[in-house]
Motif scaffolding. Sequence first.
Motif, short mmCIF file in Angstrom:
data_model
loop_
_atom_site.label_atom_id
_atom_site.label_comp_id
_atom_site.label_asym_id
_atom_site.label_seq_id
_atom_site.Cartn_x
_atom_site.Cartn_y
_atom_site.Cartn_z
N TYR A 153 0.83 -1.20 0.00
CA TYR A 153 0.00 0.00 0.00
C TYR A 153 0.87 1.25 0.00
CZ TYR A 153 -3.54 3.31 1.62
OH TYR A 153 -4.38 4.38 1.74
N MET A 154 1.92 1.25 0.83
CA MET A 154 2.82 2.40 0.87
C MET A 154 3.59 2.55 -0.43
SD MET A 154 4.22 2.60 4.77
CE MET A 154 5.21 1.15 4.68
N VAL A 155 4.00 1.44 -1.03
CA VAL A 155 4.70 1.48 -2.32
C VAL A 155 3.78 2.05 -3.40
CG1 VAL A 155 5.57 -0.02 -4.15
CG2 VAL A 155 6.38 -0.32 -1.83
N LEU A 156 2.52 1.69 -3.37
CA LEU A 156 1.56 2.22 -4.33
C LEU A 156 1.40 3.73 -4.20
CD1 LEU A 156 -0.60 1.55 -6.51
CD2 LEU A 156 -2.22 1.42 -4.63
N TRP A 157 1.32 4.23 -2.98
CA TRP A 157 1.16 5.67 -2.80
C TRP A 157 2.43 6.43 -3.14
CZ3 TRP A 157 -2.92 8.33 -3.20
CH2 TRP A 157 -4.15 7.76 -2.90
N ILE A 158 3.58 5.83 -2.90
CA ILE A 158 4.83 6.47 -3.34
C ILE A 158 4.86 6.53 -4.86
CG2 ILE A 158 7.34 6.18 -3.44
CD1 ILE A 158 7.20 5.11 -0.61
N PHE A 159 4.38 5.48 -5.51
CA PHE A 159 4.31 5.49 -6.97
C PHE A 159 3.41 6.61 -7.48
CE2 PHE A 159 1.98 4.09 -10.77
CZ PHE A 159 3.03 4.08 -11.68
N VAL A 160 2.26 6.79 -6.84
CA VAL A 160 1.33 7.85 -7.24
C VAL A 160 1.96 9.22 -7.02
CG1 VAL A 160 -0.88 8.94 -6.70
CG2 VAL A 160 -0.74 6.46 -6.92
N MET A 161 2.69 9.39 -5.91
CA MET A 161 3.34 10.67 -5.65
C MET A 161 4.43 10.94 -6.69
SD MET A 161 3.61 11.20 -1.56
CE MET A 161 3.87 9.55 -0.98
N PHE A 162 5.23 9.93 -7.02
CA PHE A 162 6.25 10.09 -8.06
C PHE A 162 5.61 10.43 -9.40
CE2 PHE A 162 9.68 7.34 -5.94
CZ PHE A 162 10.35 8.46 -5.48
N MET A 163 4.53 9.75 -9.73
CA MET A 163 3.89 9.99 -11.01
C MET A 163 3.36 11.42 -11.10
SD MET A 163 0.85 7.83 -12.84
CE MET A 163 -0.39 8.33 -11.68
N MET A 164 2.73 11.90 -10.04
CA MET A 164 2.24 13.28 -10.04
C MET A 164 3.40 14.27 -10.12
SD MET A 164 -0.92 13.47 -10.08
CE MET A 164 -2.44 12.73 -9.67
N TYR A 165 4.47 13.99 -9.40
CA TYR A 165 5.63 14.88 -9.42
C TYR A 165 6.24 14.95 -10.81
CZ TYR A 165 10.33 16.61 -8.49
OH TYR A 165 11.50 17.31 -8.53
N PHE A 166 6.44 13.79 -11.44
CA PHE A 166 7.06 13.78 -12.77
C PHE A 166 6.15 14.38 -13.83
CE2 PHE A 166 9.85 10.08 -11.33
CZ PHE A 166 10.89 10.94 -11.01
N MET A 167 4.86 14.20 -13.69
CA MET A 167 3.95 14.81 -14.65
C MET A 167 3.85 16.32 -14.45
SD MET A 167 1.00 11.90 -14.84
CE MET A 167 -0.09 12.84 -15.86
N PHE A 168 3.95 16.77 -13.22
CA PHE A 168 3.86 18.21 -12.93
C PHE A 168 5.09 18.95 -13.45
CE2 PHE A 168 4.48 21.81 -9.97
CZ PHE A 168 3.35 22.53 -10.31
N PHE A 169 6.27 18.38 -13.25
CA PHE A 169 7.49 19.05 -13.67
C PHE A 169 7.97 18.60 -15.05
CE2 PHE A 169 7.92 19.66 -9.04
CZ PHE A 169 7.95 21.04 -9.06
N ASP A 170 7.19 17.79 -15.73
CA ASP A 170 7.45 17.36 -17.10
C ASP A 170 8.79 16.66 -17.26
OD1 ASP A 170 6.52 17.02 -19.65
OD2 ASP A 170 7.44 18.86 -20.42
N HIS A 171 9.07 15.75 -16.34
CA HIS A 171 10.28 14.94 -16.43
C HIS A 171 9.94 13.65 -17.17
CE1 HIS A 171 12.89 17.28 -13.85
NE2 HIS A 171 11.88 17.41 -12.99
N GLY A 172 10.98 12.88 -17.47
CA GLY A 172 10.76 11.59 -18.11
C GLY A 172 10.12 10.61 -17.14
N LEU A 173 9.28 9.79 -17.63
CA LEU A 173 8.57 8.83 -16.79
C LEU A 173 9.25 7.46 -16.78
CD1 LEU A 173 4.90 9.74 -17.74
CD2 LEU A 173 6.17 10.42 -15.72
N TYR A 174 10.49 7.37 -17.29
CA TYR A 174 11.19 6.08 -17.31
C TYR A 174 11.57 5.62 -15.91
CZ TYR A 174 11.46 6.88 -22.28
OH TYR A 174 11.13 7.10 -23.58
N PHE A 175 11.77 6.56 -15.02
CA PHE A 175 12.08 6.19 -13.64
C PHE A 175 10.94 5.40 -13.02
CE2 PHE A 175 11.82 7.20 -9.10
CZ PHE A 175 13.01 6.64 -8.68
N LEU A 176 9.72 5.69 -13.40
CA LEU A 176 8.56 4.98 -12.84
C LEU A 176 8.57 3.50 -13.21
CD1 LEU A 176 5.73 7.58 -13.36
CD2 LEU A 176 6.91 6.98 -11.26
#
Length: 98
Positions: A37-60
Amino acid sequence: MMTYYTVVFFVIMYMSGLWLFCSKRKHLLMALLSLEYMVLWIFVMFMMYFMFFDHGLYFLIVYLVFSVCEGALGLGILVKMVRCYGNDYFQSFVILRC
């Protein structure tokens, strides 16, 4: 766009998973579920962060690979523990057995 309320919501959801992990430490299955559950929410936070700052999503993708490996190792340990000890309680752990 990430607002203050969105960040607070993500932090509250992550902290609820951490609270669940700390409170259900007697069962291995509940500990593994709260970790996922915590890993899933960290994933969602990373995804929002990378989409907001327009970084590459390969890290995800790399993050998801490591989280799947972590889940598979946890399930392997759970299966081994249930086969050897008959349950997933940490209290029934005996070093000399199995």
